[in-house]
Design an enzyme around this catalytic site. Structure first.
Site, PDB file in Angstrom:
ATOM      1  N   CYS A  86       0.857  -1.496  -0.098  1.00  0.00           N
ATOM      2  CA  CYS A  86      -0.259  -0.022  -0.093  1.00  0.00           C
ATOM      3  C   CYS A  86       0.725   1.370  -0.037  1.00  0.00           C
ATOM      4  O   CYS A  86       1.918   1.469   1.071  1.00  0.00           O
ATOM      5  CB  CYS A  86      -1.063  -0.041   1.257  1.00  0.00           C
ATOM      6  SG  CYS A  86      -1.780   1.398   1.352  1.00  0.00           S
ATOM      7  N   CYS A 103       0.469   3.474   3.574  1.00  0.00           N
ATOM      8  CA  CYS A 103       0.767   2.998   4.703  1.00  0.00           C
ATOM      9  C   CYS A 103       2.340   3.662   4.859  1.00  0.00           C
ATOM     10  O   CYS A 103       2.945   4.117   4.060  1.00  0.00           O
ATOM     11  CB  CYS A 103       1.043   1.474   4.728  1.00  0.00           C
ATOM     12  SG  CYS A 103      -0.469   0.695   5.017  1.00  0.00           S
ATOM     13  N   HIS A 155      -4.200   0.904   8.317  1.00  0.00           N
ATOM     14  CA  HIS A 155      -4.505   0.320   6.902  1.00  0.00           C
ATOM     15  C   HIS A 155      -6.148  -0.315   6.991  1.00  0.00           C
ATOM     16  O   HIS A 155      -6.844  -0.425   6.030  1.00  0.00           O
ATOM     17  CB  HIS A 155      -3.478  -0.671   6.372  1.00  0.00           C
ATOM     18  CG  HIS A 155      -4.000  -0.966   4.788  1.00  0.00           C
ATOM     19  ND1 HIS A 155      -3.710  -0.459   3.834  1.00  0.00           N
ATOM     20  CD2 HIS A 155      -4.690  -2.071   4.330  1.00  0.00           C
ATOM     21  CE1 HIS A 155      -4.149  -1.059   2.895  1.00  0.00           C
ATOM     22  NE2 HIS A 155      -4.893  -2.179   3.235  1.00  0.00           N
ATOM     23  N   ASN A 163     -14.193   9.224  -1.178  1.00  0.00           N
ATOM     24  CA  ASN A 163     -14.682   7.938  -1.773  1.00  0.00           C
ATOM     25  C   ASN A 163     -14.395   6.819  -0.988  1.00  0.00           C
ATOM     26  O   ASN A 163     -13.131   6.479  -0.974  1.00  0.00           O
ATOM     27  CB  ASN A 163     -14.094   7.756  -3.223  1.00  0.00           C
ATOM     28  CG  ASN A 163     -14.518   9.231  -4.261  1.00  0.00           C
ATOM     29  OD1 ASN A 163     -15.408   9.817  -3.884  1.00  0.00           O
ATOM     30  ND2 ASN A 163     -13.465   9.385  -4.993  1.00  0.00           N
ATOM     31  N   HIS A 166      -6.686   1.769   1.508  1.00  0.00           N
ATOM     32  CA  HIS A 166      -6.392   2.370   3.009  1.00  0.00           C
ATOM     33  C   HIS A 166      -7.259   3.792   2.936  1.00  0.00           C
ATOM     34  O   HIS A 166      -7.653   4.598   2.224  1.00  0.00           O
ATOM     35  CB  HIS A 166      -4.776   2.905   2.712  1.00  0.00           C
ATOM     36  CG  HIS A 166      -4.339   3.772   4.036  1.00  0.00           C
ATOM     37  ND1 HIS A 166      -3.286   2.976   4.435  1.00  0.00           N
ATOM     38  CD2 HIS A 166      -4.434   4.625   4.868  1.00  0.00           C
ATOM     39  CE1 HIS A 166      -2.669   3.415   5.674  1.00  0.00           C
ATOM     40  NE2 HIS A 166      -3.589   4.413   5.845  1.00  0.00           N
ATOM     41  N   HIS A 189      -8.483   7.064   3.048  1.00  0.00           N
ATOM     42  CA  HIS A 189      -8.097   8.269   2.824  1.00  0.00           C
ATOM     43  C   HIS A 189      -9.203   8.994   1.794  1.00  0.00           C
ATOM     44  O   HIS A 189     -10.065   8.600   1.703  1.00  0.00           O
ATOM     45  CB  HIS A 189      -6.837   8.150   1.870  1.00  0.00           C
ATOM     46  CG  HIS A 189      -7.134   7.505   0.378  1.00  0.00           C
ATOM     47  ND1 HIS A 189      -7.491   6.265   0.300  1.00  0.00           N
ATOM     48  CD2 HIS A 189      -7.027   8.118  -0.694  1.00  0.00           C
ATOM     49  CE1 HIS A 189      -8.079   6.171  -0.944  1.00  0.00           C
ATOM     50  NE2 HIS A 189      -7.680   7.186  -1.691  1.00  0.00           N
ATOM     51  N   GLN A 233      -9.494  13.056  -0.706  1.00  0.00           N
ATOM     52  CA  GLN A 233      -8.765  13.606  -1.727  1.00  0.00           C
ATOM     53  C   GLN A 233      -9.239  15.264  -1.572  1.00  0.00           C
ATOM     54  O   GLN A 233     -10.265  15.367  -0.973  1.00  0.00           O
ATOM     55  CB  GLN A 233      -8.998  13.301  -3.065  1.00  0.00           C
ATOM     56  CG  GLN A 233      -8.547  11.833  -3.245  1.00  0.00           C
ATOM     57  CD  GLN A 233      -8.803  11.567  -4.860  1.00  0.00           C
ATOM     58  OE1 GLN A 233      -8.029  12.055  -5.631  1.00  0.00           O
ATOM     59  NE2 GLN A 233      -9.629  10.437  -4.965  1.00  0.00           N
TER      60      GLN A 233
END
Length: 371
Positions: free
Chosen positions: A71, A74, A117, A157, A168, A170, A172
């Site tokens: 990933c 991470c 994660h 999303n 993971h 997250h 944007q």
């Protein structure tokens, strides 16, 4: 909160946001990367619709569903280097390696909510969620200073069904060089409502929902969450601060203090909507790829902050302070095992057809409240 800015091997900016003031972030990215300036996107104007399209062919090569031990979000550990050079972090924000917008066309950033994660935003503590809010606010302020930027969009999303390619937790941030079409429609409606009634459309919508009451999901001293009267999506929530402000930077201390608890509760309710047992108790910390036994997988969703554009809005007939910051949270899942697809009417003519009555959706979101 402590903020530390550094650079990745290709020159992209990386910012650490730490809960502890004594955190030291001096790890160096030693990956052999080409300079980030070689990547370009292009904005093209659609003369028929009057909107803009970003052309970003380099995104075809972006990372796609890597295994967990590879990933890129991470921390870097055990000799494996990622986008985060340090061996740990609280919240990290960096320029996207495969941006939809770049250069004079804007900027795209990735927001890593946690180093864990296997969790989700709903699995964060209130302290961690408050740090993410602080990062969103700080990035909004910083990106608004860029000459090309007109609007800053913070979003998440979640779920492969939405199209997420990295598991993971997250989100944007897109910094657009124009006012987005959806916001332009809101501004047009805002101006028309003021011309017709003399009032503020956002204020009146929230007041009408509170007066009706059927679609209210959560109402606290600082925030109001409701399913909108004309919801486009099967389960859709709009969250407004009680005091109208144009963007995240303008939230007062009281609203900031209450937001983590409110938002985490709403996300955890979303994860319980489709549980077969129907009752609360679904794990709020399930990761994007795991499901509790006997329950459906975590709910895929989009969580989107709507903020006022920056700069003058003379052409839209309103002032910037007339706009109301709000968050829109929705899922494309309409029932257990079934998704809402945007087919002919939605994709071809932008006319949504919703299978779930907004009043029923609000009732379900009240049913799955935390006990």
């Amino acid at each position: 909160m402590k903020k530390t800015s550094t650079r990745l091997a290709d020159g992209r900016e990386l910012i650490y946001y730490d809960l502890r003031d004594d955190a030291v972030r001096d790890a160096v990215d030693r990956r052999p990367l080409d300079p980030a300036g070689l990547v370009h996107s292009e904005i093209r104007h659609d003369r028929l619709l009057g909107d803009s399209v970003a052309i970003a062919s380099h995104r075809q090569g972006r990372t796609y569903h890597p295994p967990a031990d590879e990933c890129p979000l991470c921390p870097s550990r055990g000799g494996r280097m990622s986008e985060i050079p340090d061996s740990s972090y609280d919240v990290a924000v960096f320029e996207n390696r495969f941006p939809s917008l770049s250069g004079d066309s804007g900027r795209c950033e990735v927001v890593c909510f946690t180093q864990d994660h296997d969790t989700s935003f709903a699995g964060l503590t209130e302290e961690q969620a408050a740090l993410v809010l602080a990062a969103w606010s700080d990035r909004t302020a910083e990106l608004a200073r860029l000459p090309a930027v007109r609007q800053v969009f913070c979003f998440e999303n979640r779920g492969e069904e939405i199209g997420v390619t990295l598991g993971h937790p997250h989100g944007q941030i897109y910094a657009y060089p124009f006012v987005t079409p959806r916001t332009a429609l809101m501004l047009r409606s805002l101006a028309a409502h003021r011309e017709r009634t003399g009032g503020n459309l956002f204020d009146d919508v929230v007041a009408d929902e509170l007066a009706d009451g059927r679609r209210i999901v959560l109402d606290t001293s600082q925030w109001t969450a409701f399913v909108p009267h004309a919801a486009h999506w099967p389960y859709e929530l709009h969250l407004y601060p009680k005091r109208r402000v144009p963007d995240l930077t303008a939230l007062d201390d009281a609203a900031r203090a209450e937001f983590p608890g409110v938002y985490l509760e709403l996300l955890r309710r979303f994860d319980r909507i489709f549980d077969q047992e129907g009752a609360p108790g679904g794990s709020p910390s399930r990761g994007a790829g795991e499901a509790a036994e006997g329950r459906t997988p975590p709910t895929p969703y989009v969580s989107a902050w709507h903020q006022a554009p920056f700069g003058a809005l003379e052409g839209h007939g309103v002032e910037r302070h007339d706009f109301a910051l709000h968050l829109e949270l929705f899922t494309i899942r309409r029932t257990s095992g079934k998704l809402k697809f945007l087919a002919g009417s939605e994709s071809g003519m932008s006319v949504f057809i919703n299978d779930v009555p907004p009043e029923a959706a609000a009732e379900r979101l009240r049913e799955v409240a935390s006990r």
